[in-house]
Design an enzyme around this catalytic site. Structure first.
Site, PDB file in Angstrom:
ATOM      1  N   ASP A   1       0.824  -1.217   0.000  1.00  0.00           N
ATOM      2  CA  ASP A   1       0.000   0.000   0.000  1.00  0.00           C
ATOM      3  C   ASP A   1       0.855   1.262   0.000  1.00  0.00           C
ATOM      4  O   ASP A   1       1.989   1.271   0.469  1.00  0.00           O
ATOM      5  CB  ASP A   1      -0.920   0.006   1.237  1.00  0.00           C
ATOM      6  CG  ASP A   1      -0.102   0.007   2.528  1.00  0.00           C
ATOM      7  OD1 ASP A   1       0.778  -0.870   2.662  1.00  0.00           O
ATOM      8  OD2 ASP A   1      -0.318   0.903   3.365  1.00  0.00           O
ATOM      9  N   GLU A   2       0.267   2.346  -0.541  1.00  0.00           N
ATOM     10  CA  GLU A   2       0.829   3.699  -0.423  1.00  0.00           C
ATOM     11  C   GLU A   2       2.312   3.766  -0.801  1.00  0.00           C
ATOM     12  O   GLU A   2       3.113   4.403  -0.117  1.00  0.00           O
ATOM     13  CB  GLU A   2       0.615   4.215   1.006  1.00  0.00           C
ATOM     14  CG  GLU A   2      -0.850   4.353   1.363  1.00  0.00           C
ATOM     15  CD  GLU A   2      -1.088   4.848   2.772  1.00  0.00           C
ATOM     16  OE1 GLU A   2      -2.017   5.656   2.947  1.00  0.00           O
ATOM     17  OE2 GLU A   2      -0.351   4.436   3.682  1.00  0.00           O
ATOM     18  N   ALA A   3       2.660   3.116  -1.917  1.00  0.00           N
ATOM     19  CA  ALA A   3       4.060   3.122  -2.353  1.00  0.00           C
ATOM     20  C   ALA A   3       4.312   4.371  -3.196  1.00  0.00           C
ATOM     21  O   ALA A   3       4.735   4.307  -4.355  1.00  0.00           O
ATOM     22  CB  ALA A   3       4.376   1.859  -3.134  1.00  0.00           C
TER      23      ALA A   3
END
Ligand code: IFG
Length: 512
Positions: A325-327
């Protein structure tokens, strides 16, 4: 009410008059109508009650489950509650003699003379016992001996779950929680037939599991937490203790090592893991999206392979969660390159990823965990894979109940109990075939959560709402009926010492 009573008592005591002892909550008799999650079918037999007495014994085809029940009854009743070597005619029998449904199905029969739980597998037996626990007076969950009586209402319950995956997630990275706190949460969630605990073991602020081949991850990467609060990490033995404690309660542990983002703790621990060879400082803030493993370095894949290898070796469950997530600091191309390689390093485990993983090339068996706030996400709906439903706007237990809630965040919205209950996992995401919904999970992120009391304040009463969505048939979904079932949990949580939020949407019984 209680505050006024306390002030009056204080006044009385200070002028020498002893205050009347505060009446313990009356023995709220439980009924078939108070079980959460609501069973598939429940037929009370009016006028029939089984009384647990000093001569009640327990027989179980599965010793662990029988022992857990007997220990609880001894603790609350003070009775000996021996383990019987054969099913007692006048006691409690837990039998693997079959029940309609699958491995988590059970049948519970209560007559005036005996209680029988029957199931196909140990899981079903455990769940029949959780229902039996809720048919006992709340005092039966007391950690100390209480006066009786100990009636169990007569009747038959035949039950089985809607979804096989009914999860809770605890973020032990933003703040670290010792084994005892995790086990306490396991006690609480398993009462509501939750069968997965997803442990978010690593993030920017902390690394929480010892990895022998990369020792600084725990010793240095695990040394702090959000706000500079105390750090910590689990030894392999402690992780195994959590796994065993969970297994005895039919809960599968799913460990998550978040990658390629949310990796500052690892990058701070080993300079070589960074593309520029420079280790960033430890991070104690609450921003997200600023860190990334170095996709171009081969060392990164050695790291992932060895970390996941050691984690898989100590995880009997079938899943590893790789985050994803949220890379925001990883380019789309690098994200695809990395996630596609990382999925091949799961050492035989099935991979779960936050739904961002659909932007890479997920393996056919890889499961997407949907955490969006919207009912629309065509990439996930059309991904053609199993999906765990964790819509942040419904299931994120770190969201505030209202603007005044002292803990939690609001980015995914304000979530009162009704918001957590009033949705359908099968139809929430438009275009996602209902057959691809594997189940539900309620994450608790801990940027603002530090203690078991904080966990309980945010998880109760909303987690039982998610538990009912995961277990009970859609046809039983009814907010008004749920509110009375939930209200009946209040006295039990009071006795268990659960620091729950007294939502104004629920009419909690006096004294609960
Ligand atoms: N989103 C982040 C979490 C956490 C959360 C807090 C996911 C998958 C916001 N990622 O939710 O790390 O910070 O509500």
């Amino acid at each position: 009410m209680r505050i006024r009573f306390a002030i009056v008592s204080l006044a009385l005591v200070t002028c020498g008059i002893s205050a009347p002892a505060q009446a313990a909550p009356a023995q709220a008799a439980s009924s078939f109508a108070s079980v959460v999650p609501v069973p598939v079918s429940a037929a009370p037999t009016s006028g029939v009650t089984y009384q647990i007495t000093a001569s009640t014994s327990v027989y179980s085809d599965v010793p662990t489950t029988g022992n857990l029940l007997a220990q609880q009854l001894r603790r609350a009743t003070g009775y000996p509650v021996p383990i019987a070597s054969t099913p007692p005619a006048d006691g409690i029998s837990l039998r693997l003699t079959g029940a309609p449904g699958g491995e988590e199905a059970y049948q519970l029969d209560v007559t005036a003379s005996a209680i029988t739980v029957s199931a196909n597998q140990p899981a079903g037996l455990f769940y029949g016992v959780q229902t039996l626990r809720q048919l006992l007076p709340p005092a039966a969950d007391s950690p100390t001996v209480q006066p009786g009586p100990w009636p169990v209402p007569g009747g038959r319950i035949v039950d089985q779950p809607r979804y096989a995956y009914r999860g809770a997630m605890l973020d032990v990275a933003r703040h670290f929680f010792p084994v005892a706190a995790v086990e306490r949460y396991l006690d609480q969630i398993s009462l509501y037939k939750i069968n997965v605990l997803h442990l978010h073991l690593s993030d920017d602020q902390g690394w929480r599991i010892v990895i022998d081949s990369w020792p600084r991850l725990a010793t240095y990467g695990g040394s702090t937490a959000v706000g500079g609060d105390p750090g910590g990490s689990y030894t392999k033995a402690q992780y195994q203790e959590i796994v065993a404690y969970a297994a005895a309660r039919n809960v599968t542990i799913i460990p998550e090592i978040d990658m390629p983002g949310h990796t500052n703790a690892a990058l701070a621990s080993y300079a070589d893991l960074n593309c520029d060879g420079v280790a960033p400082p430890l991070y104690t803030g609450t921003d997200v999206g600023f860190s990334s493993l170095c996709v171009s370095k081969e060392l990164t894949y050695t790291f992932v392979d060895q970390v996941l290898g050691e984690l898989a070796a100590m995880t009997p469950g079938p899943y590893l969660h790789l985050g994803g997530d949220e890379a925001s600091s990883t380019s789309a191309t690098d994200y695809r390159t990395f996630m596609n390689r990382a999925q091949d390093l799961a050492h035989g485990k099935t991979v779960i990823g936050w739904h961002d993983i659909v932007n890479a090339t997920p393996l056919p068996a890889t499961i997407a965990q949907y955490w969006g706030t919207s009912t629309r996400n065509t990439a996930v709906a059309n991904a053609g894979r199993k999906v765990i439903m964790s819509p942040a706007s419904r299931t994120y237990l770190d969201m505030k109940y209202n603007r005044k809630t002292p803990l939690g965040q609001t980015w995914a919205g304000i979530i009162e109990v009704r918001d957590a209950y009033n949705w359908n996992p099968a139809t929430f995401l438009s275009g996602l075939p209902a057959s691809q919904v594997m189940g539900v999970e309620a994450p608790l992120w801990t940027e603002t959560i530090r203690t078991s009391a904080d966990i309980e304040y945010m998880a109760f009463p909303r987690l039982p709402a998610i538990a009912e969505l995961g277990w009970s048939p859609q046809s039983t979904h009814d907010w008004t009926a749920f509110t009375s079932r939930l209200a009946a949990q209040g006295p039990r949580w009071h006795v268990m010492g659960v620091n729950y939020y007294h939502s104004t949407q629920i009419s909690w019984p006096a004294g609960s």
